[in-house]
Design an enzyme around this catalytic site. Structure first.
Site, short mmCIF file in Angstrom:
data_model
loop_
_atom_site.label_atom_id
_atom_site.label_comp_id
_atom_site.label_asym_id
_atom_site.label_seq_id
_atom_site.Cartn_x
_atom_site.Cartn_y
_atom_site.Cartn_z
N ASP A 43 37.89 -44.19 29.79
CA ASP A 43 37.48 -42.87 30.28
C ASP A 43 36.66 -42.11 29.24
O ASP A 43 36.21 -40.99 29.48
CB ASP A 43 38.68 -42.05 30.78
CG ASP A 43 39.72 -41.82 29.69
OD1 ASP A 43 39.53 -42.30 28.56
OD2 ASP A 43 40.73 -41.17 30.00
N SER A 44 36.39 -42.75 28.09
CA SER A 44 35.44 -42.17 27.12
C SER A 44 34.05 -42.09 27.74
O SER A 44 33.16 -41.47 27.18
CB SER A 44 35.40 -43.00 25.84
OG SER A 44 35.10 -44.34 26.14
N ASP A 82 40.99 -47.71 32.55
CA ASP A 82 41.77 -46.56 32.11
C ASP A 82 42.23 -45.75 33.32
O ASP A 82 41.42 -45.43 34.20
CB ASP A 82 40.86 -45.63 31.26
CG ASP A 82 41.24 -45.63 29.80
OD1 ASP A 82 42.35 -46.04 29.44
OD2 ASP A 82 40.38 -45.20 29.00
N LYS A 111 45.32 -49.14 31.84
CA LYS A 111 45.80 -48.59 30.57
C LYS A 111 46.26 -47.15 30.79
O LYS A 111 45.61 -46.39 31.50
CB LYS A 111 44.69 -48.61 29.51
CG LYS A 111 45.09 -47.95 28.19
CD LYS A 111 44.19 -48.32 27.04
CE LYS A 111 42.91 -47.56 26.95
NZ LYS A 111 43.04 -46.10 26.81
N GLU A 113 47.96 -43.66 28.66
CA GLU A 113 48.18 -43.04 27.35
C GLU A 113 49.60 -42.48 27.29
O GLU A 113 50.03 -41.79 28.23
CB GLU A 113 47.17 -41.91 27.13
CG GLU A 113 45.75 -42.40 27.00
CD GLU A 113 44.75 -41.27 26.66
OE1 GLU A 113 45.17 -40.13 26.39
OE2 GLU A 113 43.54 -41.56 26.68
N GLU A 180 45.50 -45.77 18.38
CA GLU A 180 44.27 -45.00 18.07
C GLU A 180 44.51 -44.00 16.95
O GLU A 180 45.44 -43.19 17.00
CB GLU A 180 43.76 -44.27 19.32
CG GLU A 180 42.51 -43.45 19.01
CD GLU A 180 41.65 -43.05 20.20
OE1 GLU A 180 41.98 -43.41 21.34
OE2 GLU A 180 40.63 -42.36 19.96
O1 KIV Z 1 38.39 -44.47 26.68
C1 KIV Z 1 38.24 -45.32 25.80
O2 KIV Z 1 37.14 -45.85 25.58
C2 KIV Z 1 39.45 -45.72 25.05
C3 KIV Z 1 39.24 -46.52 23.81
C4 KIV Z 1 38.54 -45.74 22.79
C5 KIV Z 1 40.52 -47.08 23.33
O3 KIV Z 1 40.52 -45.36 25.43
#
Ligand code: KIV
Length: 271
Positions: A43-44, A82, A111, A113, A180
């Site tokens: 989600d980055s 994510d 994934k 968090e 992280e």
């Molecule tokens: O959103 C993302 O790209 C991430 C990574 C930086 C681990 O969660």
């Protein structure tokens, strides 16, 4: 050959380093897929693609669209998607959204968090055959827009908490965990304590693998990057050069040339 599975990734612990990359578009997925073990649709993309200031701004439809594009372009790597902010506020909501992601994107795993507070969610997903990668340490979704990212694990209290988080997500059934921005000695200790692989970002070379955001290592932007980023290319310079050449040639009429145009077929002479 089938794509790598969560078990393949687990079996890589103590035998070979796991290479993961976070990206969100089909062209980058095509290029990365044969070279890496894991593609994370992270989600980055809030920052890298949409110029937003926080991953809190990303929703399920956006992740679905990008997850689908990436999963269609990959055939070798394990694709993890994510779960975005607010999409796993309870175990039941998490289950509905995770099932939606796996059915609609063909990604292989999700994934989430969080540490000890995520154990019920991880357990319910795993009990429904949804492979889960956990993510502890710095949690970008917990950081409101505009606030800075800072590393964690300095105090004894943080150390104990992070170690407990790591053990809790492993016991809940996660097949791997992202660490992280955790201070190096603690990331190393967690990696040695767990039997599932740790994937570090700003953590330690002693993690079982590393993950990084593709746009950061490619140098897509001229903005400052975090300390943990190494730029392997300055792709922005090539893109700017190409755009400037294109603009110049349109303006001076050297593009398009006849070879870029379509013409009427030549008429046959009739007598
Ligand atoms: O959103 C993302 O790209 C991430 C990574 C930086 C681990 O969660």
């Amino acid at each position: 050959m089938p794509p790598l599975s969560p078990s393949d990734i687990k079996n890589m612990k103590n035998t070979q380093k796991i290479v993961a990359i976070s990206l969100s578009t089909a062209p980058l997925a095509h290029l990365a897929d044969p070279l890496v073990d894991i593609i994370l649709v992270g989600d980055s993309l809030a920052m890298t693609l949409f110029n937003l200031s926080s991953t809190q701004c990303i929703d399920v439809p956006t992740m679905t669209r990008h997850g689908k594009a990436v999963a269609l372009a990959a055939s070798h790597a394990l694709v993890i998607i994510d779960m975005p902010f607010k999409s796993y506020d309870s175990p039941q909501i998490a289950l509905e959204n995770a099932q939606h992601f796996l059915e609609n994107t063909k990604a292989h795993a999700v994934k989430v968090e969080g540490g000890t507070e995520m154990t019920e969610t991880i357990k319910i997903l795993v009990s429904h055959d949804i492979p889960v990668c956990a993510h502890i340490g710095l949690l970008p979704q917990s950081i409101p827009p505009g606030q800075k990212f800072t590393p964690t694990g300095h105090s004894q209290k943080q150390k104990n908490q992070l170690l407990n988080d790591a053990i809790a997500v492993e016991n809940a059934g996660a097949f791997a965990v992202v660490l992280e921005a955790i201070v190096e000695p603690l990331a190393k200790e967690i990696s040695q304590t767990l039997s599932i692989p740790t994937i570090g970002i700003g953590a330690s070379p002693q993690c079982d693998g590393q993950v990084i955001v593709a746009e950061d290592i490619l140098g897509f932007s001229t903005k400052d990057t975090p300390r943990f980023v190494k730029q392997y290319a300055q792709i922005h310079a090539h893109i700017s050069h190409a755009f400037s050449q294109y603009a110049k040639e349109v303006r001076n009429l050297s593009f398009p040339e006849p070879k870029h145009c379509y013409y009427e077929p030549k008429k046959k002479e009739t007598s």
